[in-house]
Design a protein around this motif. Sequence first.
Motif, PDB file in Angstrom:
ATOM      1  N   GLN A   1     -10.359   9.203   0.194  1.00  0.00           N
ATOM      2  CA  GLN A   1      -9.516  10.971   0.021  1.00  0.00           C
ATOM      3  C   GLN A   1     -10.992  11.688   0.257  1.00  0.00           C
ATOM      4  OE1 GLN A   1      -9.390  12.912  -3.913  1.00  0.00           O
ATOM      5  NE2 GLN A   1      -7.346  14.217  -2.920  1.00  0.00           N
TER       6      GLN A   1
ATOM      7  N   LEU B   1      -4.942  10.409   0.310  1.00  0.00           N
ATOM      8  CA  LEU B   1      -5.398   9.568  -0.007  1.00  0.00           C
ATOM      9  C   LEU B   1      -5.398   8.325   0.752  1.00  0.00           C
ATOM     10  CD1 LEU B   1      -5.694  10.768  -3.082  1.00  0.00           C
ATOM     11  CD2 LEU B   1      -5.081   8.284  -3.624  1.00  0.00           C
TER      12      LEU B   1
ATOM     13  N   HIS C   1      -5.260   4.028   2.162  1.00  0.00           N
ATOM     14  CA  HIS C   1      -5.673   3.169   2.195  1.00  0.00           C
ATOM     15  C   HIS C   1      -6.463   2.342   2.789  1.00  0.00           C
ATOM     16  CE1 HIS C   1      -4.687  -1.219   1.932  1.00  0.00           C
ATOM     17  NE2 HIS C   1      -3.949  -1.060   0.879  1.00  0.00           N
TER      18      HIS C   1
ATOM     19  N   GLU D   1       0.713  -0.931  -0.127  1.00  0.00           N
ATOM     20  CA  GLU D   1       0.476   0.061  -0.047  1.00  0.00           C
ATOM     21  C   GLU D   1       0.592   1.534  -0.123  1.00  0.00           C
ATOM     22  OE1 GLU D   1      -1.041  -0.705   4.484  1.00  0.00           O
ATOM     23  OE2 GLU D   1      -1.605   1.334   4.145  1.00  0.00           O
TER      24      GLU D   1
ATOM     25  N   GLN E   1      -5.986  -1.982  -5.474  1.00  0.00           N
ATOM     26  CA  GLN E   1      -6.533  -1.178  -3.456  1.00  0.00           C
ATOM     27  C   GLN E   1      -7.205  -0.344  -3.888  1.00  0.00           C
ATOM     28  OE1 GLN E   1      -2.024  -0.053  -2.155  1.00  0.00           O
ATOM     29  NE2 GLN E   1      -0.843  -2.479  -3.467  1.00  0.00           N
TER      30      GLN E   1
ATOM     31  N   TYR F   1      -8.297   3.011  -1.761  1.00  0.00           N
ATOM     32  CA  TYR F   1      -8.313   4.350  -0.777  1.00  0.00           C
ATOM     33  C   TYR F   1      -9.574   5.183  -1.410  1.00  0.00           C
ATOM     34  CZ  TYR F   1      -3.548   2.602  -1.708  1.00  0.00           C
ATOM     35  OH  TYR F   1      -2.047   2.275  -1.677  1.00  0.00           O
TER      36      TYR F   1
END
Lengths: 114, 110
Positions: free
Chosen positions: B37, B43, B45, A102, B33, B35
């Motif tokens: 914001q 951002l 995770h 990540e 992934q 994310y």
Amino acid sequence: DVKVTQSSRYLVKRTGEKVFLECVQDMDHENMFWYRQDPGLGLRLIYFSYDVKMKEKGDIPEGYSVSREKKERFSLILESASTNQTSMYLCASSLLSGRYNEQFFGPGTRLTVL
Amino acid sequence: SQQGEEDPQALSIQEGENATMNCSYKTSINNLQWYRQNSGRGLVHLILIRSNEREKHSGRLRVTLDTSKKSSSLLITASRAADTASYFCATGVYGNKLVFGAGTILRVKS
């Protein structure tokens, strides 16, 4: 907690000025990234670095350069700012090891070039 | 090059409802992934799913991945006003780089 800090939240510069955006991370991450974010385009990678003094171009490197003299610091340089570089700039870092990493982001710098 | 494309571009729901966002991508990946914001911020995770996984849960989040259709979905259950944000999918193709989509703007009304 990983912390990624960026030198300014807001910046206003004039066309032709040399602009430095600084990013510092405190978790000993090998990878660091610079993105720009524009409405409707998401994040686009400008440059990234996987080690000190190492850099690779991303998708939109034109008009930008970078510097990584220390592991924790990654600088984005606009050699001669232009109005089309008005954008939100985001820095991120991640570990080098492993295949599923990540990214940790800074708060962003909103740059306006007049 | 933009790998992921989110759908819808914007979503408005009432607090307590579920929110579903979709992401499609074009090439083979080794992970995907999501994310979040918040307005004008960096951002954060949320969750990572590997290419050999089909579903993953984290609290109120559920992510699915269908590599045959090259698509993923993010489900937020029992949404709250604090979930109001932009949500991005990002695909890991090789090395340590990610390619982000344009995002879905979620608004949760209280």
